[in-house]
Design an enzyme around this catalytic site. Structure first.
Site, PDB file in Angstrom:
ATOM      1  CB  THR A  41      -0.912   0.005   1.257  1.00 48.60           C
ATOM      2  OG1 THR A  41      -1.450   1.310   1.433  1.00 48.60           O
ATOM      3  CG2 THR A  41      -0.162  -0.370   2.523  1.00 48.60           C
ATOM      4  CG  ASP A  42      -1.007   5.084  -0.893  1.00 49.29           C
ATOM      5  OD1 ASP A  42      -1.624   4.349  -0.091  1.00 49.29           O
ATOM      6  OD2 ASP A  42      -1.491   6.148  -1.335  1.00 49.29           O
ATOM      7  CD  GLU A  43      -3.308   3.565   4.361  1.00 50.68           C
ATOM      8  OE1 GLU A  43      -3.154   3.541   5.589  1.00 50.68           O
ATOM      9  OE2 GLU A  43      -4.393   3.358   3.797  1.00 50.68           O
ATOM     10  CE1 TYR A  48      -3.391  -2.560   5.738  1.00 49.11           C
ATOM     11  CE2 TYR A  48      -3.216  -0.198   5.310  1.00 49.11           C
ATOM     12  CZ  TYR A  48      -3.356  -1.496   4.850  1.00 49.11           C
ATOM     13  OH  TYR A  48      -3.445  -1.736   3.494  1.00 49.11           O
ATOM     14  CE  LYS A  64      -0.303  -4.642   2.899  1.00 51.03           C
ATOM     15  NZ  LYS A  64      -0.845  -5.949   2.406  1.00 51.03           N
TER      16      LYS A  64
END
Ligand code: NAD
Length: 321
Positions: free
Chosen positions: A131-133, A159, A163
């Site tokens: 994810t870009d997060e 989260y 990741k």
């Protein structure tokens, strides 16, 4: 015919991926999903009968070493790991579950792929859906800034930290064992079949029932929205043309403030803005996400095609059935 192990294929993005790949390629798909609250076999209804010779579902946990080992022995060519705990708010409540599924589950998949594939690594591929997060937050004061694949990893939530850890493990398997790993980092997806705890389906569901629409903080947080099918097409391009050992960002350069998005949903549904209810901000809430997908576009010619308003309307229709 390539055999693809899709994990988390009963969830939002995984189910779109499976339907797309069965319809547009001749691949064989094994879908392993634990069917948590977010997994729903209705997202795949009908495909058992349409593709009975090219699709199998197994209820299973990616953290279960024996289960994963058995499946990977069955001459799998490609792993696409979508399985994850994916909701930031839940990660604040139960970070241990996120570490277990997202980090340990990925490690179990990597270890078993490495064992099963060690004699013919050149023909295999392990795609880690990230994810870009993992890049953390950007400031809204520098709108020209976007994360690239070389931006530092700086996650803010349990989260995104889980990741990021999974990404590090995946890349370590590439460097240490030459496991052919590619990582995708996509921005926020929207579309039909997303579990209604995420921003867009939650706002649509509440608006349809004339319930308050809870907006975090001042509503000025910015997200970069991509239609789920554009993400799937990007993953398919990466499957065919991606270079192992690389990370590819996937984004649509479609930044929208949360409050503007919520108002757009209310406008489409012809509901009043008085339904908007500002609530206490999420702890560690990232202010802005924006990524550049130019590395992927230069390599494969991919670019996001969906018209946001059109696909938002289609998504609303899905929840309004
Ligand atoms: P989702 O929550 O809708 O689906 C996750 C799926 O994984 C569910 O079907 C669930 O049952 C399954 N699962 C959970 N734990 C499992 C386990 N231990 N073993 C097997 N299956 C398990 O998530 P999503 O939105 O479809 O996201 C899929 C992937 O894409 C995730 O890895 C997520 O981090 C990533 N991602 C999502 C977005 C987004 O906007 N939704 C954006 C970027 C990246």
């Amino acid at each position: 015919m390539k055999k693809i192990l899709v994990t988390g294929g009963a969830g939002f993005i995984g189910s779109h991926f499976i339907k797309f790949m069965l319809a547009h390629t001749d691949c064989f798909i094994i879908n392993v999903d634990k069917l948590t609250y977010a997994g729903n076999l209705d997202n795949l209804s009908g495909i058992d009968s349409i593709y009975q010779n090219r699709y199998r579902f197994f209820k299973g946990d990616i953290c279960d070493n024996q289960n994963v080992s058995e499946i990977l022995k069955s001459e799998v060519d490609i792993v696409v790991n979508f399985a994850a705990e994916s909701h930031v708010d839940r990660s604040i409540e139960t970070p241990d579950l996120f570490a277990k599924t997202n980090i340990m589950g990925t490690l179990v998949l990597l270890q078993n792929a490495q064992k099963a594939w060690q004699s013919n690594l050149n023909e295999k591929l392990f795609i880690q859906i990230s994810t870009d997060e993992v890049y953390g937050s950007l400031s809204e004061e520098s709108p020209e800034m976007r994360f690239t694949e070389d931006s530092p990893i700086n996650p803010s939530s349990p989260y995104s930290a889980s990741k990021a850890a999974a990404d590090m493990l995946a890349m370590s398997f590439y460097h240490t064992y030459r496991l052919p790993v590619i990582i995708t980092r996509c921005s926020n997806n929207y579309g039909p079949n997303q579990y209604p705890e995420k921003l867009i389906p939650l706002m649509i569901s509440n608006a349809l029932q004339d319930k308050p629409l809870p907006v975090y903080g001042d509503g000025q947080n910015i997200r970069d929205w991509i239609y789920v099918e554009d993400n799937i097409k990007a993953i398919n391009k990466i499957l065919n043309k991606g270079i192992v050992g690389n990370v590819y960002n996937i984004g649509a350069e479609n930044e929208i403030k949360n409050i503007d998005l919520v108002k757009q949903i209310l406008d489409i549904l012809n509901k009043p803005y008085s339904l908007i209810q500002y609530v206490e901000d999420r702890a560690g809430h990232d202010r802005r996400y924006a990524i550049s997908a130019s590395k992927l576009s230069s390599l494969t010619g991919w670019s996001a095609q969906a018209n946001f308003t059109e696909k938002l309307k289609l998504t609303i229709e899905h929840y309004n059935k």
